[in-house]
Scaffold this motif. Structure first.
Motif, PDB file in Angstrom:
ATOM      1  N   ARG A 273       0.832  -1.212   0.000  1.00  0.00           N
ATOM      2  CA  ARG A 273       0.000   0.000   0.000  1.00  0.00           C
ATOM      3  C   ARG A 273       0.865   1.260   0.000  1.00  0.00           C
ATOM      4  O   ARG A 273       0.544   2.241  -0.666  1.00  0.00           O
ATOM      5  CB  ARG A 273      -0.935   0.017   1.207  1.00  0.00           C
ATOM      6  N   LYS A 274       1.976   1.223   0.755  1.00  0.00           N
ATOM      7  CA  LYS A 274       2.886   2.380   0.784  1.00  0.00           C
ATOM      8  C   LYS A 274       3.416   2.696  -0.606  1.00  0.00           C
ATOM      9  O   LYS A 274       3.616   3.850  -0.956  1.00  0.00           O
ATOM     10  CB  LYS A 274       4.072   2.112   1.718  1.00  0.00           C
ATOM     11  N   GLN A 275       3.661   1.640  -1.392  1.00  0.00           N
ATOM     12  CA  GLN A 275       4.185   1.819  -2.749  1.00  0.00           C
ATOM     13  C   GLN A 275       3.065   1.936  -3.787  1.00  0.00           C
ATOM     14  O   GLN A 275       3.310   1.934  -4.985  1.00  0.00           O
ATOM     15  CB  GLN A 275       5.117   0.665  -3.105  1.00  0.00           C
ATOM     16  N   LYS A 276       1.827   2.004  -3.285  1.00  0.00           N
ATOM     17  CA  LYS A 276       0.635   2.117  -4.141  1.00  0.00           C
ATOM     18  C   LYS A 276       0.497   0.951  -5.112  1.00  0.00           C
ATOM     19  O   LYS A 276       0.075   1.117  -6.261  1.00  0.00           O
ATOM     20  CB  LYS A 276       0.633   3.454  -4.865  1.00  0.00           C
ATOM     21  N   HIS A 277       0.867  -0.258  -4.647  1.00  0.00           N
ATOM     22  CA  HIS A 277       0.691  -1.474  -5.431  1.00  0.00           C
ATOM     23  C   HIS A 277      -0.604  -2.153  -5.009  1.00  0.00           C
ATOM     24  O   HIS A 277      -0.975  -2.119  -3.843  1.00  0.00           O
ATOM     25  CB  HIS A 277       1.849  -2.446  -5.206  1.00  0.00           C
ATOM     26  N   LYS A 278      -1.247  -2.782  -5.962  1.00  0.00           N
ATOM     27  CA  LYS A 278      -2.475  -3.505  -5.645  1.00  0.00           C
ATOM     28  C   LYS A 278      -2.233  -4.986  -5.414  1.00  0.00           C
ATOM     29  O   LYS A 278      -3.083  -5.675  -4.882  1.00  0.00           O
ATOM     30  CB  LYS A 278      -3.502  -3.313  -6.756  1.00  0.00           C
ATOM     31  N   SER A 279      -1.073  -5.481  -5.845  1.00  0.00           N
ATOM     32  CA  SER A 279      -0.746  -6.884  -5.610  1.00  0.00           C
ATOM     33  C   SER A 279       0.573  -6.969  -4.847  1.00  0.00           C
ATOM     34  O   SER A 279       1.409  -6.068  -4.918  1.00  0.00           O
ATOM     35  CB  SER A 279      -0.672  -7.657  -6.924  1.00  0.00           C
ATOM     36  N   LEU A 280       0.735  -8.060  -4.131  1.00  0.00           N
ATOM     37  CA  LEU A 280       1.929  -8.251  -3.307  1.00  0.00           C
ATOM     38  C   LEU A 280       3.040  -8.866  -4.153  1.00  0.00           C
ATOM     39  O   LEU A 280       2.790  -9.756  -4.967  1.00  0.00           O
ATOM     40  CB  LEU A 280       1.613  -9.174  -2.130  1.00  0.00           C
TER      41      LEU A 280
END
Length: 144
Positions: free
Chosen positions: A57-64
């Motif tokens: 979330r910090k990197q604004k990614h939707k997948s891990l």
């Protein structure tokens, strides 16, 4: 999300196998100890997953991703796990790449064999077609 808290536990057989692999021969682990280890491992995985999601979330990614996992391990102060995990991940990726390339090579080998068979069939049918151009037995000639 999860119906029962027990659904979050790792399978007992997997935990037992991991414990046996980690310990020297001749050491027995009691049922309660196996259960405690399984529960602790499950809690750690949940905690790491939650921290990984926060890192994503910090990197604004939707997948891990694996980078999120490494960032989470650093965040929860398990830095000593990062290097062995990177090595295991690299080894895993290398194995997958080798499997894909061997499948590709097998596929090419099979395609080459199929191409040779197809060429033989074509050559065989050409020979068959040429034999049909021979003079008929009734004495008349074939027209080309």
């Amino acid at each position: 999300m999860v119906d029962k808290i027990q659904d979050l536990n790792l399978p007992a057989t997997v935990v037992t196998r991991l414990i046996k692999d980690a310990l020297p021969d001749g050491i027995n682990v009691g049922k309660e100890a196996r259960s405690a280890i399984a529960r602790a491992a499950s809690i750690f995985i949940i905690y790491l997953t939650s921290s990984t999601a926060a890192a994503a979330r910090k990197q604004k990614h939707k997948s891990l991703s694996s980078d999120n996992v490494f960032a989470a391990l650093e965040e929860i102060e398990f830095e000593n796990f990062i290097d062995p995990l990177r090595e295991a991940l690299d080894s895993f990726r290398k194995t997958i790449k080798e499997k894909k390339s061997s499948k590709t090579n097998d596929s090419k080998t099979n395609n080459d064999a199929n191409t040779e068979e197809e060429m033989d069939e074509v050559n065989g049918s050409t020979a068959h077609d040429e034999s049909s151009l021979q003079e008929p037995s009734d004495g008349t000639e074939n027209e080309e």
